[in-house]
Structures are given as C-alpha cells and as structure tokens.
Scaffold this motif. Structure first.
Motif, PDB file in Angstrom:
ATOM      1  N   LEU A 139      44.571  43.239  37.790  1.00 49.00           N
ATOM      2  CA  LEU A 139      44.076  41.886  37.558  1.00 49.00           C
ATOM      3  C   LEU A 139      42.858  41.578  38.407  1.00 49.00           C
ATOM      4  CD1 LEU A 139      47.435  39.929  37.264  1.00 49.00           C
ATOM      5  CD2 LEU A 139      45.938  40.730  35.439  1.00 49.00           C
ATOM      6  N   ARG A 140      42.752  42.212  39.565  1.00 51.02           N
ATOM      7  CA  ARG A 140      41.588  41.979  40.434  1.00 51.02           C
ATOM      8  C   ARG A 140      40.288  42.393  39.740  1.00 51.02           C
ATOM      9  NH1 ARG A 140      43.468  40.798  45.537  1.00 51.02           N
ATOM     10  NH2 ARG A 140      45.567  41.521  45.936  1.00 51.02           N
ATOM     11  N   LYS A 159      41.140  35.015  26.264  1.00 49.60           N
ATOM     12  CA  LYS A 159      42.362  34.300  26.617  1.00 49.60           C
ATOM     13  C   LYS A 159      43.599  35.197  26.554  1.00 49.60           C
ATOM     14  CE  LYS A 159      40.866  29.690  25.235  1.00 49.60           C
ATOM     15  NZ  LYS A 159      39.475  29.913  25.296  1.00 49.60           N
ATOM     16  N   TYR A 193      45.914  38.760  26.920  1.00 50.55           N
ATOM     17  CA  TYR A 193      46.039  39.744  27.990  1.00 50.55           C
ATOM     18  C   TYR A 193      45.159  40.949  27.690  1.00 50.55           C
ATOM     19  CZ  TYR A 193      49.190  42.432  24.953  1.00 50.55           C
ATOM     20  OH  TYR A 193      49.713  43.161  23.924  1.00 50.55           O
ATOM     21  N   LYS A 249      40.200  39.114  21.620  1.00 51.81           N
ATOM     22  CA  LYS A 249      40.169  38.503  22.951  1.00 51.81           C
ATOM     23  C   LYS A 249      40.872  37.153  23.030  1.00 51.81           C
ATOM     24  CE  LYS A 249      35.602  36.353  22.759  1.00 51.81           C
ATOM     25  NZ  LYS A 249      34.300  36.321  23.450  1.00 51.81           N
ATOM     26  N   GLY A 263      40.355  43.254  36.085  1.00 52.15           N
ATOM     27  CA  GLY A 263      40.480  42.805  34.702  1.00 52.15           C
ATOM     28  C   GLY A 263      40.203  41.334  34.502  1.00 52.15           C
ATOM     29  N   ASN A 264      40.633  40.499  35.440  1.00 56.32           N
ATOM     30  CA  ASN A 264      40.399  39.061  35.284  1.00 56.32           C
ATOM     31  C   ASN A 264      38.911  38.720  35.306  1.00 56.32           C
ATOM     32  OD1 ASN A 264      43.043  38.388  34.893  1.00 56.32           O
ATOM     33  ND2 ASN A 264      43.394  37.726  36.988  1.00 56.32           N
ATOM     34  N   HIS A 265      38.131  39.439  36.083  1.00 55.63           N
ATOM     35  CA  HIS A 265      36.682  39.204  36.111  1.00 55.63           C
ATOM     36  C   HIS A 265      36.079  39.537  34.753  1.00 55.63           C
ATOM     37  CE1 HIS A 265      36.373  38.205  40.329  1.00 55.63           C
ATOM     38  NE2 HIS A 265      37.093  39.280  40.624  1.00 55.63           N
ATOM     39  N   ARG A 279      37.745  39.635  31.811  1.00 55.35           N
ATOM     40  CA  ARG A 279      38.272  38.665  30.840  1.00 55.35           C
ATOM     41  C   ARG A 279      37.509  37.346  30.944  1.00 55.35           C
ATOM     42  NH1 ARG A 279      43.846  39.117  30.627  1.00 55.35           N
ATOM     43  NH2 ARG A 279      43.876  38.722  32.835  1.00 55.35           N
ATOM     44  N   ASN A 280      37.251  36.861  32.150  1.00 51.31           N
ATOM     45  CA  ASN A 280      36.504  35.620  32.341  1.00 51.31           C
ATOM     46  C   ASN A 280      35.058  35.753  31.854  1.00 51.31           C
ATOM     47  OD1 ASN A 280      38.754  34.400  33.447  1.00 51.31           O
ATOM     48  ND2 ASN A 280      38.137  34.828  35.550  1.00 51.31           N
ATOM     49  N   HIS A 295      44.430  49.689  35.414  1.00 49.55           N
ATOM     50  CA  HIS A 295      44.023  48.315  35.146  1.00 49.55           C
ATOM     51  C   HIS A 295      44.660  47.425  36.201  1.00 49.55           C
ATOM     52  CE1 HIS A 295      43.489  44.447  33.291  1.00 49.55           C
ATOM     53  NE2 HIS A 295      44.790  44.260  33.338  1.00 49.55           N
TER      54      HIS A 295
END
Length: 94
Positions: free
Chosen positions: A5-6, A18, A20, A41, A8-10, A12-13, A3
C-alpha cells in the motif's frame, strides 16, 4: 513482484482509482516471466477490463538491482467474452 500500500496507494491516487489494486507476488531471477493483472480502476467487477500483461526482462535484474513494473490500460479488452458479472449475480439471485 511485491505490492504494498505504501507504493500502490500513490499509484492509485495518481490515476484517480477507487477499486483495489490487483497484484501478484513473485520472486525470480533474470528472464523470469512477470505477470501484471489489470482491472477497471473504479469497478473491480467489470470483467471487460480484466487484462493481464506478461513479459520478461532477459538481462535484469542484476544482483544489485530491483525491477519495478506498473501496468495500465486506456480501455477495455477488445472483443471481451467473459460475460457480465452483475448480470450473472442477478441471475443467481445474489
């Protein structure tokens, strides 16, 4: 399974999350069990949404392939019995 953030953040958005993203780090060959933990979420402390998906792909990945897996749910765990984290914290004086 990795996992970042590069990636996962896409995700999540895209789903309007909101909290983690829970994750596991796993390295394995074909038929290795994949486990994807899930949570609410918006509220990572809502235990009714603690779910785990587990599956395997018998013939993947091949030496030149990657497996990318996303897990999501449309609701809480049916008949959950794991209690209420917030009530537990209140009773413990936290």
């Amino acid at each position: 399974m990795i996992h970042t953030l590069r990636f996962g953040n896409h995700f999540r958005n895209a789903v309007g999350a909101k909290s983690y993203l829970s994750f596991t780090n796993l390295r394995g060959g074909p038929n290795c069990p994949l486990t994807i933990p899930l949570m609410h979420k918006h509220d990572e402390g809502m235990r009714s949404h603690y779910l785990t998906l587990q599956f395997s792909l018998v013939d993947a990945p091949a030496p030149d392939e990657l497996v990318i897996a996303l897990g999501a749910s449309i609701g809480e765990r049916p008949h959950h019995r794991v209690g209420d984290r917030y009530q537990d914290m209140k009773e413990l004086g936290a």
